[in-house]
Design a protein around this motif. Sequence first.
Motif, short mmCIF file in Angstrom:
data_model
loop_
_atom_site.label_atom_id
_atom_site.label_comp_id
_atom_site.label_asym_id
_atom_site.label_seq_id
_atom_site.Cartn_x
_atom_site.Cartn_y
_atom_site.Cartn_z
N ALA A 88 0.81 -1.22 0.00
CA ALA A 88 0.00 0.00 0.00
C ALA A 88 0.85 1.28 0.00
CB ALA A 88 -0.91 -0.01 1.23
N ASP A 89 2.16 1.14 0.16
CA ASP A 89 3.03 2.32 0.32
C ASP A 89 3.46 2.86 -1.06
OD1 ASP A 89 5.08 4.12 0.76
OD2 ASP A 89 5.92 2.99 2.44
N PRO A 90 3.04 4.07 -1.43
CA PRO A 90 3.37 4.57 -2.78
C PRO A 90 4.86 4.85 -2.98
CG PRO A 90 2.21 6.24 -1.48
CD PRO A 90 2.20 5.00 -0.66
N ALA A 91 5.63 4.95 -1.89
CA ALA A 91 7.07 5.20 -2.05
C ALA A 91 7.84 3.90 -2.35
CB ALA A 91 7.64 5.85 -0.78
N VAL A 92 7.16 2.77 -2.20
CA VAL A 92 7.80 1.47 -2.46
C VAL A 92 7.29 0.94 -3.80
CG1 VAL A 92 7.96 -0.94 -1.69
CG2 VAL A 92 8.05 0.92 -0.01
N HIS A 93 8.23 0.74 -4.74
CA HIS A 93 7.83 0.26 -6.07
C HIS A 93 8.16 -1.20 -6.27
CE1 HIS A 93 8.54 4.64 -6.36
NE2 HIS A 93 7.34 4.57 -6.89
N GLY A 94 9.15 -1.70 -5.54
CA GLY A 94 9.53 -3.10 -5.65
C GLY A 94 9.63 -3.73 -4.27
N ILE A 95 9.15 -4.98 -4.16
CA ILE A 95 9.23 -5.70 -2.89
C ILE A 95 9.92 -7.04 -3.15
CG2 ILE A 95 7.93 -6.76 -0.99
CD1 ILE A 95 5.60 -4.86 -1.74
N LEU A 96 10.88 -7.34 -2.30
CA LEU A 96 11.61 -8.59 -2.47
C LEU A 96 11.64 -9.31 -1.13
CD1 LEU A 96 15.09 -8.41 -4.12
CD2 LEU A 96 14.75 -9.69 -2.04
N VAL A 97 11.21 -10.54 -1.11
CA VAL A 97 11.30 -11.35 0.11
C VAL A 97 12.46 -12.31 -0.08
CG1 VAL A 97 10.09 -12.89 1.68
CG2 VAL A 97 8.78 -11.20 0.36
N GLN A 98 13.50 -12.13 0.72
CA GLN A 98 14.69 -12.97 0.55
C GLN A 98 14.38 -14.41 0.97
OE1 GLN A 98 17.69 -11.91 -0.79
NE2 GLN A 98 18.29 -14.06 -0.71
N LEU A 99 14.69 -15.34 0.09
CA LEU A 99 14.50 -16.76 0.38
C LEU A 99 15.86 -17.36 0.76
CD1 LEU A 99 12.15 -17.66 -2.61
CD2 LEU A 99 11.49 -17.07 -0.27
N PRO A 100 15.93 -18.41 1.53
CA PRO A 100 14.81 -19.18 2.06
C PRO A 100 14.19 -18.53 3.30
CG PRO A 100 16.90 -20.15 2.77
CD PRO A 100 17.24 -18.99 1.89
N LEU A 101 12.91 -18.87 3.55
CA LEU A 101 12.22 -18.44 4.77
C LEU A 101 12.35 -19.55 5.81
CD1 LEU A 101 9.07 -16.96 3.02
CD2 LEU A 101 10.76 -15.66 4.36
N PRO A 102 12.16 -19.21 7.10
CA PRO A 102 12.18 -20.27 8.12
C PRO A 102 11.11 -21.32 7.81
CG PRO A 102 12.12 -18.09 9.13
CD PRO A 102 11.92 -17.88 7.67
N PRO A 103 11.33 -22.57 8.27
CA PRO A 103 10.46 -23.68 7.86
C PRO A 103 8.99 -23.50 8.24
CG PRO A 103 12.26 -24.43 9.29
CD PRO A 103 12.47 -22.98 9.07
N HIS A 104 8.69 -22.68 9.30
CA HIS A 104 7.28 -22.56 9.69
C HIS A 104 6.48 -21.63 8.78
CE1 HIS A 104 9.08 -19.05 11.69
NE2 HIS A 104 7.88 -18.54 11.73
#
Length: 303
Positions: A88-104
């Motif tokens: 929802a933030d107009p100042a953020v144009h790209g979002i990256l979730v670094q993988l791997p995530l914790p197993p849960h």
Amino acid sequence: MSARIIEGTRIGREIRAEVAAEVERLRGEEGVVPGLAVILVGNDPASEVYVRSKTRACAEAGMNDRLLHLDADVSADELFGVIDGLNADPAVHGILVQLPLPPHIDPKSVLERVSPAKDVDGFHPLNVGRAFVGDPAGFLPATPAGVMELLRREGVPTHGRHAVVVGRSLIVSKPLASLLLAPGPNATVTLCHRHTADLASHTRLADILVVAVGKPGLITREMVKPGAVVLDVGTTRVPDPAHPRGYVIRGDVDFEAVREVASAISPVPGGVGPMTIAMLLRNTAEAARRAAARARRRAGSAA
Ligand code: NAP
């Protein structure tokens, strides 16, 4: 023969300079500064290194970067809340979730939570599908896009050539196969994996051999056709007490032996890796450009 070295570091730097020029244009003409938010969950040391290099590259290109470092025991709902805020933030144009995530935490549900318009990694199913059907409205995942850009900028012909890709991952090999196969590049593509019988009989047929496995030394000189172009995506940390870091990064190809038969080869490090970051920056600038265009259209229709 000693192969030409495909200098991903130099080519990646050229692309980053082009992105910096586009960032400058967006700032001047559109009043927009592209922003990338990176979410890191937990304390995986390799992920911390990757994330730092991504945020540093953002800053160097004149973009805003935001690192959200969450505890390893964060709940999926808390993580979704963070992603929703960034969507929802107009100042953020790209979002990256670094993988791997914790197993849960189920990575699929996390990647689906990111707005497709801000999914600069190209991992959202909508963008995976767009890449598969050749729809330019999506974002291509950075590593396969980087491999294609290396081939293009090095003038490696793909039309009618046989490209063999070793690996069948969703983030590198499958999208790369569909990019090579698409009208335009027009390669004939073979994908190999762990269950491929007699791997060498396939790799020896490759005019272009791309290896994305994570097993240092998997590809030996005997497995490469003389004159082939070899791109090594693999990056594995191999312990090395002689190195100040205690490890070195190795690719999947026996570089010194294969360079004697190949016509061109990408090294590790300094080959595909720098391209991945360059393409991520390019996607982020593109996301900002599209957001500015959407805002202009909205303002136009409201007037
Ligand atoms: P991945 O999900 O780790 O999968 C590896 C692939 O290799 C799988 O498809 C696997 O086959 C196949 N494989 C494993 N052993 C094999 C063998 N002996 N013969 C043939 N195929 C074999 O793949 P990834 O995420 O694409 O990563 C691959 C490598 O690239 C890793 O080293 C990773 O660190 C690196 N990487 C580098 C960059 C960069 O920017 N340079 C970016 C992404 C990844 P199955 O499917 O049958 O198991």
